[in-house]
Motif scaffolding. Structure first.
Motif, PDB file in Angstrom:
ATOM      1  N   SER A 223     -29.175  -2.525  -7.733  1.00 15.20           N
ATOM      2  CA  SER A 223     -29.408  -2.350  -6.118  1.00 15.20           C
ATOM      3  C   SER A 223     -29.847  -4.323  -6.218  1.00 15.20           C
ATOM      4  CB  SER A 223     -30.988  -2.133  -6.565  1.00 15.20           C
ATOM      5  OG  SER A 223     -31.593  -2.111  -5.352  1.00 15.20           O
ATOM      6  N   VAL A 224     -29.759  -4.583  -4.518  1.00 13.57           N
ATOM      7  CA  VAL A 224     -29.557  -5.904  -4.008  1.00 13.57           C
ATOM      8  C   VAL A 224     -30.635  -6.616  -2.942  1.00 13.57           C
ATOM      9  CG1 VAL A 224     -28.821  -7.911  -3.052  1.00 13.57           C
ATOM     10  CG2 VAL A 224     -27.551  -6.160  -4.733  1.00 13.57           C
ATOM     11  N   GLU A 225     -32.050  -6.197  -2.553  1.00 16.93           N
ATOM     12  CA  GLU A 225     -33.029  -6.881  -1.696  1.00 16.93           C
ATOM     13  C   GLU A 225     -32.714  -8.143  -0.811  1.00 16.93           C
ATOM     14  OE1 GLU A 225     -37.713  -6.891  -2.187  1.00 16.93           O
ATOM     15  OE2 GLU A 225     -36.303  -6.486  -3.301  1.00 16.93           O
ATOM     16  N   HIS A 226     -32.136  -7.181   0.137  1.00 15.68           N
ATOM     17  CA  HIS A 226     -32.149  -8.486   1.090  1.00 15.68           C
ATOM     18  C   HIS A 226     -33.290  -8.743   1.276  1.00 15.68           C
ATOM     19  CE1 HIS A 226     -28.227  -7.278   0.780  1.00 15.68           C
ATOM     20  NE2 HIS A 226     -28.562  -6.174   0.843  1.00 15.68           N
TER      21      HIS A 226
ATOM     22  N   PRO B 177     -36.298  -9.343   4.073  1.00 13.06           N
ATOM     23  CA  PRO B 177     -36.417  -8.964   5.421  1.00 13.06           C
ATOM     24  C   PRO B 177     -36.881  -8.743   6.955  1.00 13.06           C
ATOM     25  CG  PRO B 177     -38.768  -9.067   3.822  1.00 13.06           C
ATOM     26  CD  PRO B 177     -37.504 -10.305   3.461  1.00 13.06           C
TER      27      PRO B 177
ATOM     28  N   ARG C 231     -37.218  -3.773   5.635  1.00  7.14           N
ATOM     29  CA  ARG C 231     -36.587  -3.876   3.986  1.00  7.14           C
ATOM     30  C   ARG C 231     -35.889  -3.356   3.996  1.00  7.14           C
ATOM     31  NH1 ARG C 231     -41.127  -7.243   2.547  1.00  7.14           N
ATOM     32  NH2 ARG C 231     -43.160  -6.242   3.657  1.00  7.14           N
ATOM     33  N   TRP C 232     -34.216  -4.192   3.275  1.00  4.72           N
ATOM     34  CA  TRP C 232     -33.614  -3.223   3.168  1.00  4.72           C
ATOM     35  C   TRP C 232     -32.794  -3.198   2.009  1.00  4.72           C
ATOM     36  CZ3 TRP C 232     -28.385  -6.672   5.566  1.00  4.72           C
ATOM     37  CH2 TRP C 232     -27.076  -6.140   5.543  1.00  4.72           C
ATOM     38  N   PHE C 233     -31.974  -2.344   1.570  1.00  3.21           N
ATOM     39  CA  PHE C 233     -31.404  -2.369  -0.366  1.00  3.21           C
ATOM     40  C   PHE C 233     -30.307  -2.021  -0.104  1.00  3.21           C
ATOM     41  CE2 PHE C 233     -36.540  -1.809  -0.303  1.00  3.21           C
ATOM     42  CZ  PHE C 233     -36.591  -2.951  -0.469  1.00  3.21           C
ATOM     43  N   THR C 234     -29.053  -3.042  -0.745  1.00  2.00           N
ATOM     44  CA  THR C 234     -28.440  -1.988  -1.466  1.00  2.00           C
ATOM     45  C   THR C 234     -28.212  -2.128  -2.437  1.00  2.00           C
ATOM     46  OG1 THR C 234     -27.200  -3.748   0.287  1.00  2.00           O
ATOM     47  CG2 THR C 234     -25.559  -2.796  -0.460  1.00  2.00           C
ATOM     48  N   THR C 235     -27.496  -0.574  -2.673  1.00  5.94           N
ATOM     49  CA  THR C 235     -27.286   0.351  -3.808  1.00  5.94           C
ATOM     50  C   THR C 235     -25.968  -0.042  -3.947  1.00  5.94           C
ATOM     51  OG1 THR C 235     -29.770   0.627  -3.780  1.00  5.94           O
ATOM     52  CG2 THR C 235     -28.422   1.342  -5.566  1.00  5.94           C
TER      53      THR C 235
ATOM     54  N   GLU D 292     -26.472   1.770   1.840  1.00  7.15           N
ATOM     55  CA  GLU D 292     -27.708   0.667   2.744  1.00  7.15           C
ATOM     56  C   GLU D 292     -28.887   1.696   3.274  1.00  7.15           C
ATOM     57  OE1 GLU D 292     -26.460  -2.114   2.442  1.00  7.15           O
ATOM     58  OE2 GLU D 292     -24.063  -2.224   2.279  1.00  7.15           O
ATOM     59  N   THR D 293     -30.044   1.072   2.779  1.00  5.65           N
ATOM     60  CA  THR D 293     -30.964   1.609   2.756  1.00  5.65           C
ATOM     61  C   THR D 293     -32.517   0.841   3.061  1.00  5.65           C
ATOM     62  OG1 THR D 293     -30.703   2.883   0.283  1.00  5.65           O
ATOM     63  CG2 THR D 293     -33.290   3.292   1.308  1.00  5.65           C
TER      64      THR D 293
END
Length: 125
Positions: free
Chosen positions: A39-42, A44, A97-101, A114-115
Motif C-alpha cells: 500500500s502506498v499513501e499519497h 493529501p 487522503r489517497w491510498f493505492t493498494t 485506488e482508495t
C-alpha cells in the motif's frame, strides 16, 4: 550402557521434530509475507466532488490546486470511504487522503486499487 542410548534416541527424535517444525514455520512465514498487498499513501489534497455513485462506494474528484490537478492528469476516480459528517454532494470541497493498494482482485492477478478517504475540508491541517 543401554539405558543412556534409549534416553538419547527419544531426545533426538523430539529435537528433530522441533527443528522440522521451526523450519517449516519460518518458511511458511516468508512465503505468506510475499503475498501481502503493498500500500502506498499519497500526499493529501483538497478536491471538489464531481460524482459519487448511489451506494457511496465509488467517486470522482477534481483536485482544487492547479499543480496537483496537472500532476494527476485531471480528475481521479476510485473506491471511496466517507468520514462522518462529510458533505459529498456535487461541487462540495473535501480533504482527500489517497491510498493505492496492490491486491489480488477476485482471485486474478494483482491489480492496483485506488482508495480515497474523504473528510470535511475544514479538517485540513
Amino acid at each position: 550402557m543401554t539405558q543412556p542410548q534409549t534416553v538419547a534416541r527419544p531426545a533426538l527424535v523430539i529435537a528433530g521434530f522441533v527443528l522440522l517444525g521451526l523450519t517449516c514455520g519460518i518458511g511458511g512465514w516468508f512465503i505468506g509475507a510475499e503475498g501481502e498487498p503493498t500500500s502506498v499513501e499519497h500526499a493529501p489534497f483538497e478536491a471538489r466532488v464531481e460524482s459519487v455513485n448511489e451506494g457511496g462506494l465509488r467517486g470522482c474528484l477534481a483536485p482544487v490546486e492547479p499543480t496537483v490537478l496537472e500532476n494527476l492528469g485531471g480528475s481521479v476516480c476510485g473506491q471511496i470511504f466517507i468520514a462522518a459528517g462529510t458533505d459529498t454532494s456535487r461541487g462540495a470541497r473535501v480533504l482527500v487522503r489517497w491510498f493505492t493498494t496492490n491486491a489480488p482482485v477476485g482471485g486474478r492477478e494483482d491489480e492496483n486499487v485506488e482508495t480515497f478517504v474523504l473528510e470535511s475540508s475544514g479538517r485540513m491541517r
